[in-house]
Scaffold this active site. Structure first.
Site, PDB file in Angstrom:
ATOM      1  N   HIS A   1       4.778   1.261   0.027  1.00  0.00           N
ATOM      2  CA  HIS A   1       4.160   0.555  -1.106  1.00  0.00           C
ATOM      3  C   HIS A   1       5.150  -0.293  -1.887  1.00  0.00           C
ATOM      4  O   HIS A   1       4.752  -1.092  -2.712  1.00  0.00           O
ATOM      5  CB  HIS A   1       3.475   1.545  -2.048  1.00  0.00           C
ATOM      6  CG  HIS A   1       2.210   2.090  -1.480  1.00  0.00           C
ATOM      7  ND1 HIS A   1       2.198   3.024  -0.468  1.00  0.00           N
ATOM      8  CD2 HIS A   1       0.921   1.800  -1.762  1.00  0.00           C
ATOM      9  CE1 HIS A   1       0.947   3.300  -0.164  1.00  0.00           C
ATOM     10  NE2 HIS A   1       0.148   2.576  -0.926  1.00  0.00           N
TER      11      HIS A   1
ATOM     12  N   TYR B   1       2.334  -2.722  -5.551  1.00  0.00           N
ATOM     13  CA  TYR B   1       1.848  -4.003  -4.976  1.00  0.00           C
ATOM     14  C   TYR B   1       2.291  -5.199  -5.814  1.00  0.00           C
ATOM     15  O   TYR B   1       1.504  -6.117  -6.069  1.00  0.00           O
ATOM     16  CB  TYR B   1       0.318  -4.002  -4.849  1.00  0.00           C
ATOM     17  CG  TYR B   1      -0.254  -2.873  -4.041  1.00  0.00           C
ATOM     18  CD1 TYR B   1       0.094  -2.700  -2.705  1.00  0.00           C
ATOM     19  CD2 TYR B   1      -1.162  -1.990  -4.591  1.00  0.00           C
ATOM     20  CE1 TYR B   1      -0.452  -1.665  -1.958  1.00  0.00           C
ATOM     21  CE2 TYR B   1      -1.709  -0.953  -3.844  1.00  0.00           C
ATOM     22  CZ  TYR B   1      -1.349  -0.800  -2.528  1.00  0.00           C
ATOM     23  OH  TYR B   1      -1.894   0.218  -1.796  1.00  0.00           O
TER      24      TYR B   1
END
Ligand code: ZN
Length: 453
Positions: free
Chosen positions: A95, A160
């Protein structure tokens, strides 16, 4: 005699492995991408050079640069150290992949390493925790990727992370402010990432009524940001029903909205102003493109043609009782002025990638697909609003591993438009490709093969 000597010498040269190996070229720039090594906005062309970032060994952030004039590569260099990926045997988190931007003075910035952060980093007022720490690093000198320093000016609670840059030089940082149960936010920097405005929540995470099987339920979101025309940002998003205690990948629908950064207004497809933060009910009323019903979706991306007409992609499939749903088809929707039209475009199931809209009816999809036992990256074209797609060019043919694509490189040189990562079989590493109109940019194999075997 002299003839024999020359012959012997030639034979020696030809049979020396170095003579060939040192000149052997490969179509990738490095083989030390790690896990799902690439995310959206991961590259920029600036003053003759394409800078790119990806996740490398130990989930750290790596940067490489290609000089188009000199036809030469620099790097990759380790630019930032993630707090994740350091425990042997732990699943790769994937991530904290780096996003990259070059500021007006040529300094290169990365944000990376976040997956919601952890409670020891402080109180997350806009969401929950998971792992990692969102971090910002900058190159010590303009246009030089060899040395980096940490800049402590962003929250650790990001996931993100995505940089977008406007024509006026303003830099927008978008991210989810924590793990699944978190708002998505943006911050603006008008001084080359020295300072950022306070986070503004775009979509709201919210606890909702649970069921017997899933007593804990939250509204949650996935957002994808791209440049539209002028200083617009276009957003495709989908809805995640975040459930506990048996969490799964349930995601539905497709939504669209636009951020006019000149007026600082958020607008739906009809031009109606949106009030932030957006709730599930409000999104259904104001921004819905596709109600997928029982079917599950993955988020795609939004694009506009030259006249600003919006389109989005989405990936949709049956749930099939699987934790993350069944295989998904590429869907394309376009706004005809009154309604969203479109649907399944008929590409091979699993095709995933980039949407480009240049003229009214013309759509380009840059996607990776399976072809028999191999994978490839190809451009698919439709001249009639996605009625029929044809494969127009194969940009990365005949690969053996699973492929991931970045978004378009900002201000891209025609020969270096996007990044692809190809999984190396039997390993956690990926080969990294920088691909443009001529296919991938080559590199000497001795420079590219840097990962420890
Ligand atoms: Zn969730």
């Amino acid at each position: 005699m002299r003839y024999l000597l020359v012959m012997a010498l030639m034979l020696m040269i030809l049979s020396t492995p170095f003579a060939q190996t040192e000149q052997t070229k490969v179509d990738y720039l490095s083989n030390n991408g790690f896990g799902n090594s690439v995310i959206g906005h991961a590259g920029e062309y600036y003053d003759g050079i394409t800078y790119i970032a990806y996740q490398g060994p130990l989930e750290d952030a790596y940067v490489a640069a290609y000089d188009h004039k000199a036809n030469s590569w620099v790097g990759p260099y380790k630019a930032g150290i993630s707090t994740m990926g350091k425990t042997a045997g732990k699943k790769i988190d994937n991530h904290g992949k780096p996003t990259l931007v070059v500021d007006s003075q040529g300094y290169i910035h990365l944000v990376f390493g976040g997956h919601g952060g952890t409670p020891d980093l402080g109180k997350n007022r806009l969401g929950n925790y998971h792992d990692g720490k969102q971090m910002h690093v900058v190159s010590k000198r303009p246009k030089d990727i060899t040395e980096w320093e940490v800049v402590d000016n962003i929250t650790p609670f990001g996931t993100y992370s995505q940089f977008l840059k406007m024509d006026n030089g303003n830099i927008y940082l978008f991210y989810r402010h924590g793990a699944h149960r978190s708002n998505w936010v943006y911050q603006i920097s008008k001084d080359d990432c020295q300072t950022f405005s306070p986070p503004v929540s775009i979509v709201l995470t919210k606890e909702i009524e649970g069921t017997e099987t899933y007593p804990v339920q939250y509204d949650s979101w996935y957002l994808n940001f791209n440049r539209g025309n002028d200083n617009d940002i276009v957003v495709a998003f989908n809805y995640h029903l975040c459930k506990g205690p048996k969490h799964d990948g349930e995601r539905h629908n497709a939504y669209y909205m636009k951020f006019d950064t000149d007026s600082q207004e958020w607008l739906n497809v009809k031009g109606e102003k949106l009030k932030l933060p957006i709730t599930k009910e409000y999104a259904d009323e104001m921004a819905l493109v596709r109600n997928s019903g029982e079917r599950w979706t993955h988020n795609g991306m939004a694009a506009v043609d030259k006249k600003g007409r919006p389109q989005i992609t989405s990936y949709e499939g049956a749930h099939d009782g699987l934790k993350h749903g069944g295989p998904k088809d590429l869907m394309h929707y376009y706004w005809n002025g009154e309604d969203w039209l479109g649907g399944n475009v008929g590409l091979p199931t699993g095709a995933k990638g980039y949407l480009q809209a240049s003229k009214k009816q013309e759509i380009n999809l840059l996607v990776h697909t399976k072809v028999g036992k191999t994978t490839e990256v190809a451009k698919w074209k439709s001249a009639s609003r996605a009625e029929k797609f044809k494969k127009a060019a194969v940009l990365l043919p005949n690969k053996s591993g699973r492929i991931l694509l970045s978004k378009m490189i900002r201000n891209a040189h025609p020969n270096a438009r996007f990044l692809a990562a190809e999984k190396i079989k039997g390993s956690n590493y990926t080969k990294m490709y920088l691909i443009g109109a001529q296919g991938p940019i080559e590199r000497l194999q001795i420079e590219a093969d840097i990962a420890k075997k």
